[in-house]
Write a protein that holds these residues in place. Structure first.
Motif, PDB file in Angstrom:
ATOM      1  N   TYR B 368      -3.421  16.507  13.711  1.00 20.98           N
ATOM      2  CA  TYR B 368      -2.868  16.004  13.195  1.00 20.98           C
ATOM      3  C   TYR B 368      -2.936  14.790  12.348  1.00 20.98           C
ATOM      4  N   ASP B 369      -4.358  13.628  13.197  1.00 19.64           N
ATOM      5  CA  ASP B 369      -4.496  12.750  13.591  1.00 19.64           C
ATOM      6  C   ASP B 369      -5.771  12.440  14.261  1.00 19.64           C
ATOM      7  N   TRP B 405      -5.775  -1.973  13.577  1.00 22.82           N
ATOM      8  CA  TRP B 405      -6.262  -0.647  12.996  1.00 22.82           C
ATOM      9  C   TRP B 405      -5.572  -0.512  12.081  1.00 22.82           C
ATOM     10  N   ARG B 406      -4.550   0.405  12.530  1.00 25.21           N
ATOM     11  CA  ARG B 406      -3.376   0.807  10.874  1.00 25.21           C
ATOM     12  C   ARG B 406      -3.291  -0.143  10.406  1.00 25.21           C
ATOM     13  N   SER B 408      -4.394  -3.182   9.955  1.00 26.47           N
ATOM     14  CA  SER B 408      -5.109  -4.308   9.206  1.00 26.47           C
ATOM     15  C   SER B 408      -5.126  -2.763   7.703  1.00 26.47           C
ATOM     16  N   HIS B 411       1.027  -0.832   3.869  1.00 29.05           N
ATOM     17  CA  HIS B 411       0.594  -0.762   2.638  1.00 29.05           C
ATOM     18  C   HIS B 411       1.252  -1.683   1.268  1.00 29.05           C
ATOM     19  N   HIS B 423      16.184  -1.461 -10.629  1.00 31.00           N
ATOM     20  CA  HIS B 423      15.729  -0.787  -9.947  1.00 31.00           C
ATOM     21  C   HIS B 423      13.892  -1.069 -10.141  1.00 31.00           C
ATOM     22  N   ARG B 429       3.579   5.212  -8.945  1.00 30.42           N
ATOM     23  CA  ARG B 429       4.407   6.958  -8.151  1.00 30.42           C
ATOM     24  C   ARG B 429       5.237   6.888  -9.662  1.00 30.42           C
ATOM     25  N   ASP B 444       4.686  -3.115   2.404  1.00 27.99           N
ATOM     26  CA  ASP B 444       5.832  -2.531   3.211  1.00 27.99           C
ATOM     27  C   ASP B 444       5.322  -2.738   5.010  1.00 27.99           C
ATOM     28  N   GLU B 457      -6.143 -10.064   0.964  1.00 30.48           N
ATOM     29  CA  GLU B 457      -7.132 -10.393   0.871  1.00 30.48           C
ATOM     30  C   GLU B 457      -6.838  -9.160  -0.666  1.00 30.48           C
ATOM     31  N   GLU B 461      -6.936  -9.328  -4.281  1.00 34.66           N
ATOM     32  CA  GLU B 461      -7.284  -7.950  -5.357  1.00 34.66           C
ATOM     33  C   GLU B 461      -6.825  -8.645  -6.923  1.00 34.66           C
ATOM     34  N   ARG B 464      -6.905 -10.898  -9.203  1.00 37.03           N
ATOM     35  CA  ARG B 464      -8.379 -11.231  -9.710  1.00 37.03           C
ATOM     36  C   ARG B 464      -7.972 -10.321 -11.291  1.00 37.03           C
ATOM     37  N   SER B 480      10.514  -6.991   8.088  1.00 33.57           N
ATOM     38  CA  SER B 480      12.155  -7.309   9.099  1.00 33.57           C
ATOM     39  C   SER B 480      10.751  -8.389  10.867  1.00 33.57           C
ATOM     40  N   LYS B 510      15.182 -10.636   4.568  1.00 34.80           N
ATOM     41  CA  LYS B 510      16.312  -9.423   5.296  1.00 34.80           C
ATOM     42  C   LYS B 510      16.564 -11.470   5.588  1.00 34.80           C
TER      43      LYS B 510
END
Lengths: 553, 553
Positions: B368-369, B405-406, B408, B411, B423, B429, B444, B457, B461, B464, B480, B510
Motif C-alpha cells: 500500500y505504501d 515529509w508528506r 511538505s 496538493h 463552479h 482534471r 488542499d 515555492e 513557480e 513565474r 481548517s 472557513k
C-alpha cells in the motif's frame, strides 16, 4: 555548481568587491569573538572564515549567504566540547575541527538523501524562542570576560573598557547612520558603513589598551595570533568519534536551520529559488573545509548575510573576496591582533546577540495562538535551563507535539442536504435535512496515524447518538491521503460497525486516494461500493435501496 | 474511578472469577519469565503482578486490561539497568523498583497534563516494526538460558529440556485446542484452556527436573523464591535518579503505547470508550505501586488482556482476583518455585514472543505504501542494531519524519471555471476556463510550519509561469487551520508579491479560520477584501474591477 560564474557579468563586479571588503571588516572582530564563544583561541574564528565560504561558493545554493562562524553554532560547539577537553588545549582545537567534520558529513549525507524537508521540523515560534534563548545564554557567558571577573565582582579597568565598548557600540548603532547621512553619505551607504562600528570600536579598544598599557593592570588580551595560513589538520582521534556523533547530528541540524532561515529571508528579497538539498550539500562541504583549515562548525549567518546583501553582493564572488582578504590579513604581520583586549571583544558579542532578542514573533503568537506562544516560551526556557543541546530536542518535540496535538482534533461535520438541491453541508451551520437511517460524516483532514484515534472516537459518538442509523457514509472530499495506519483503522471501523449491523461506506474519494485504496483489501471488505457523490450515497442507501448498488461501483 | 463497581451486577461475577483464575495460572510462569528478561530474580515478576493490577483497577480506564510484567517493557528495563548495577545484586532490584517509580511519575504527570495524544507519536507500521524487533531481541537473549550455554555451544541436558519445552509449547498451541474440543469441551472454553499450556509445560519441566535430578547435571534452576509478601521498598538513592530520568521517559512512553494498543483492541470488541488520559493515570498509579512492592515497570499486555477478555472478564474485578491468587501463591510454601528449570522458562519466553512476530502490517504496508514499509523495516532494524531505547527514538523520528515529509508536499491545484457555471475546479482534471490576470490556487491542506515552504515555492513557480497575473487568489476551502508560522508566511508572500505588482487575495476562508485571522494584522496588509466565494473573487478581480471591493468585505 558554479552556475553563477557562467552568467557572471562585469556590472556585478563592483557590488561584489564592495560587499567583500565590508564583510571582511565585519568578520575579523566577529570571527574572533565567536571563536571565544566556542571556547577556542580567537584566531580559529579567522581560520573558519577562509576556506568554508570559498567551498560554499562552489556548492551552495544562495547567492548572498555569508558562511562562517555564527553565534548559536559556536555556543553549541562550546557546550559540546567543554566536557571533552580542557579549554585552550590542543585537544580542544582538534576536537572542534573534528566536530566540524562530523557536522559536515551529517549535512552531506542528509543532502544526498534529499532530506532538505527536515528544516520543517522547527516551527517558527520554536525557532524564534530558541534563538532568543541562545542569545541570552551567549550574552550571559560574556559577562565575565566583559567585567574581567565573575559578576557581581569586577576588575575595574576591564569593566570600564568593556562597558565603555558596549556604550560605544549601542551609540554607533543608534547615531552613526544618521550622522553619516548628515555628513552627506547616501542613506544606503551610511547604513552599510554603520555596520563597521564593531571593527572601529575594536581598533579603538586596541589603541586604548596599548596606550594605557592596560595589560599590566590585568586586562586580558586576545593572545598570540600565529602569522601565516592555518595548517591542514587531518588528525583524527577515533576515541572521540562516538562522543561527537550525537552532538554532531544536533549541531548539523541547527547549522541547516540557521542557514536556511538566513538564505530564505534573502532569497525572498531577490526572488531567488533556494534548493534546500543543495543548501545541505553546500553547508556540508563548507564544514568539511572548516575541519581542514583548523576551524570549527560554521553556518550561514542572517545578520552577516544581510550586510553582504545590503553592501551590494550579487554573487558568491563577494564571499570569495572576503575570504581572500582574511587570508591576506593572516599573511600580513598579525602581532597587533594579539593585543585586542578581551573585554572589548566580549562587548561586541553582547551587543551583536542582543540584536537577536526579537520578541515580535512571541507577541504575534501570543495574540494569535496561545499554544504557539507557549512553545516559544518553553523552548527559550529549555535553552536557558537545560542547555542549548537539550533546547534543540525540546524545540523539535514541541513543534511535533503541537502538530500531533492539532492533528488529533480533526474537524468532522455531520452533513445534511440543503432542501431541494444536491448540495450537502454541515448541519451545524446550515439548515439541512438529514435521514434517520443514513449518517453522513465529512472528515476535514487527511487520515493518518495522528488522527485515526480521534476520528474513530467521533464515529463511535455519532453512531451512539444516531441509534437509527443503518449506514455510515464517510465523505472524503477533504481527504488527500490515507496512510497505512488509517487503512488499518478503516478496516477495523468497518468490522466493528458491521458487528452492530451498521454498514460503512465511502463517498467522493479523490482519484489518487482511490487508486491507492484499490491496492488494498478494503474495498472488498466494505458492505457496498465507493460512491462518486454524497448525493448518490444518500439517495441509494436511504431505506434500504441497497439492491441498486452495483451500477454505482 | 470505580465506576464499574457502582454498576456491578451479580451476573458478572462468574465471568470475573473464571478469568481471574485463568490469568493467574498464566501469570505465574509469565511473570517469572519476564522478570528474567528484565535481569531480575523470577519472584520480582510475581511481586509486580499483585499491587499494580489492583491499583490499575481503581484508576485505569479499560475494563479487561491485564496490567503486569510485559516482554518489551522488561527488555527495556534490562537494557537500562544492565550498565548501572551488576545483575542479581540488591542495587539492581532497588533500581528496577525506582525505574518503575520514575515511569509512574512520568505517566501521572502526562495524565494530569492531559497529554494522552502523545500515543499518536508512533504510526502503526513503526509500532509493528518496533514490536517485531523487540520480539527478536528478546528471543535472541533467551537462546543462552535455553541451551545452557552460548550458541553454538550447548549444555546437553539444559538444551534437551529447553528444546523439548519449545516443542511441547508449539504442539500445545497447535493441537491442544482441537484436542480439548474433541474431548467434548466447548470451543470457547477449549480456546481459553489451551492458554494454560505454558503453566502445564513449566510444571512438567519442574517435575522432570526434580525426578531426574537435573540440577546435579548442571541445569540451572530459578533459585530461591522467598515466601511471604514483598517488603515495601521505599529506599531511593538520589545518585541514580539522574541516570533513570531519561530512560524513564522513554519507557513511560512505551508503557503507554503498549497499554493503549492493547486496551484499544479490546475496547473496540466491547464497544467501550477509552479515555487516554485516564489510562495514563491508571498506568502511572500502577507503576508507583510496582515500585512499592519491589517490582519493576509494568504495563497492559495485549496477549494476556486478550486471554482475560476471552475467559470472560467483565470488569477489573477479574484482575483483582488474579492479584489475590498470586498473593496467595506467595503466602503458601513457595519452595517448589525455586526448582523451576531456567531452560523451560526460557522456552516459554521464546514461544510467547514468537507470537509477536506479526508480519501482516509489513505486508500490507509494502503493497500500500512503500514509505510506511521502509519505516517498519528501519524501526525493526534500529531495535536490533542500536538497541531498544534507540529503537523508540528512531521510531518517533521516523513517524514524525514521514508526517513532515508528506506535509511538505501539499496538493495545490490551479482552478478554472467550468464554462457556464459558478463552479471552479482543478484545471488539470476538468476542462475549465482561466483568466490571464487572475490566478486561482486552491491549497488542499492546513497551512502550518511543515508545509509553508512548499506552498511558498509553488506560489513562486505559478507566478513565474503566469507572467500576466496581476492577482493571486488563494482558495481556502480545504484549510481548517493556519498556525503562527503560516501567518508569518502569508504576510511575507503578500509583501514579496506586492513588490512585483501582484496582489494577494484570500477566498472561501472557513469561519473559525477567519475569526483567528481577524485577530492578526494580515487582513489589513492584503490588497483587497477576503472574498466569500471563488466566483466573486474571479469576477471582481478580472480586468481591474478593484473599485467594487468594498461591498464584498
Amino acid at each position: 555548481m558554479l552556475h553563477w560564474l557562467k552568467h557572471y557579468r562585469r556590472a556585478m563586479l563592483a557590488g561584489d568587491i564592495g560587499a567583500g571588503i565590508v564583510v571582511a571588516m565585519m568578520l575579523i572582530p566577529q570571527g574572533m569573538a565567536y571563536a571565544l564563544v566556542a571556547g577556542l583561541p580567537p584566531v580559529a574564528g579567522i581560520y573558519a572564515s577562509i576556506l568554508p565560504p570559498i567551498v560554499y561558493a562552489l556548492f551552495g545554493s544562495s547567492m548572498t549567504q555569508s558562511v562562517g562562524p555564527m553565534a548559536i553554532v559556536s555556543l553549541m560547539t562550546g557546550a559540546v566540547l567543554a566536557p571533552l577537553a580542557p579549554g585552550g588545549s590542543g585537544l580542544y582545537s582538534v576536537l572542534a575541527a573534528q566536530l566540524a567534520l562530523v557536522c559536515g558529513i551529517v549535512l552531506l549525507v542528509c543532502g544526498l538523501l534529499r532530506l532538505g524537508f527536515l528544516a520543517n521540523f522547527f516551527s517558527r515560534p520554536v525557532m524564534s524562542g530558541f534563538t532568543v534563548g541562545c542569545a541570552l545564554a551567549i550574552a550571559a557567558g560574556q559577562v565575565k570576560p566583559l567585567l574581567g571577573a565573575s559578576f557581581p565582582h569586577w576588575h575595574a579597568p576591564s569593566a570600564m573598557l568593556g562597558i565603555g565598548a558596549v556604550i560605544a557600540l549601542f551609540a554607533a548603532r543608534r547615531y552613526l547612520e544618521p550622522l553619516l547621512q548628515r555628513c552627506g553619505m547616501p542613506a544606503h551607504a551610511a547604513g552599510v558603513a554603520a555596520k563597521l562600528a564593531p571593527m572601529l570600536v575594536v581598533l579603538g579598544g586596541l589603541a586604548l589598551a596599548s596606550l594605557l598599557q592596560l595589560q599590566e593592570q590585568g586586562v586580558k588580551l586576545a593572545g598570540d595570533v600565529p602569522s601565516g595560513l592555518p595548517q591542514l589538520n587531518l588528525a583524527l582521534s577515533h576515541a572521540h568519534w562516538r562522543a561527537l556523533l550525537q552532538p554532531g547530528l544536533l549541531i548539523g541540524f541547527v547549522i541547516f536551520l540557521m542557514s536556511m532561515s538566513a538564505a530564505q529571508a534573502l532569497a525572498q528579497k531577490r526572488n531567488e529559488k533556494l534548493v534546500s538539498n543543495h543548501e545541505l550539500i553546500g553547508l556540508g562541504a563548507a564544514n568539511v573545509a572548516a575541519m581542514m583549515s583548523g576551524g570549527f562548525p560554521v553556518t550561514g549567518s542572517l545578520s552577516r548575510s544581510a550586510v553582504n546583501f545590503a553592501a551590494g553582493a550579487q554573487t558568491p564572488l563577494a564571499s570569495i573576496i572576503t575570504a581572500v582578504l582574511l587570508a591576506g590579513a593572516l599573511v600580513a604581520p598579525t602581532g597587533w591582533l594579539a593585543l585586542l583586549p578581551l573585554p572589548v571583544l566580549a562587548a561586541t558579542i553582547i551587543v551583536a546577540v542582543l540584536g537577536m532578542l526579537e520578541l515580535g514573533t512571541l507577541k504575534t503568537a501570543w495574540r494569535y495562538d496561545r499554544g504557539d506562544a507557549a512553545a516559544w516560551i518553553v523552548t527559550c526556557g529549555g535553552v536557558l535551563v537545560l542547555g542549548v543541546e537539550a533546547g534543540v530536542v525540546v524545540g523539535v518535540l514541541l513543534s511535533m507535539g503541537t502538530l500531533i496535538w492539532r492533528a488529533s482534533r480533526p474537524h468532522i461535520a455531520v452533513l445534511g442536504r440543503i432542501a431541494g438541491t444536491e448540495h450537502f453541508r454541515n448541519i451545524d451551520r446550515y439548515p439541512a435535512e438529514t435521514q434517520p437511517d443514513v449518517l453522513l460524516l465529512r472528515v476535514d483532514a487527511n487520515l493518518f496515524f495522528g488522527n485515526v484515534e480521534a476520528v474513530g472516537e467521533r464515529i463511535e459518538e455519532e453512531v451512539r447518538s444516531h441509534p437509527t442509523a443503518q449506514h455510515l457514509v464517510l465523505v472524503m472530499t477533504a481527504v488527500s491521503s490515507i496512510d497505512t495506519s488509517a487503512l488499518f483503522a478503516l478496516g477495523e471501523w468497518n468490522a466493528s460497525l458491521k458487528r452492530r449491523g451498521i454498514a460503512l461506506h465511502l463517498a467522493e474519494v479523490k482519484g489518487p486516494v482511490l487508486d491507492r485504496l484499490r491496492e488494498s483489501d478494503l474495498p472488498a471488505q466494505l458492505a457496498g461500493p465507493i460512491f462518486l457523490s454524497t448525493a448518490m450515497a444518500a439517495q441509494k442507501l436511504h431505506k434500504g435501496r441497497d439492491g441498486e448498488y452495483a451500477e454505482y461501483i
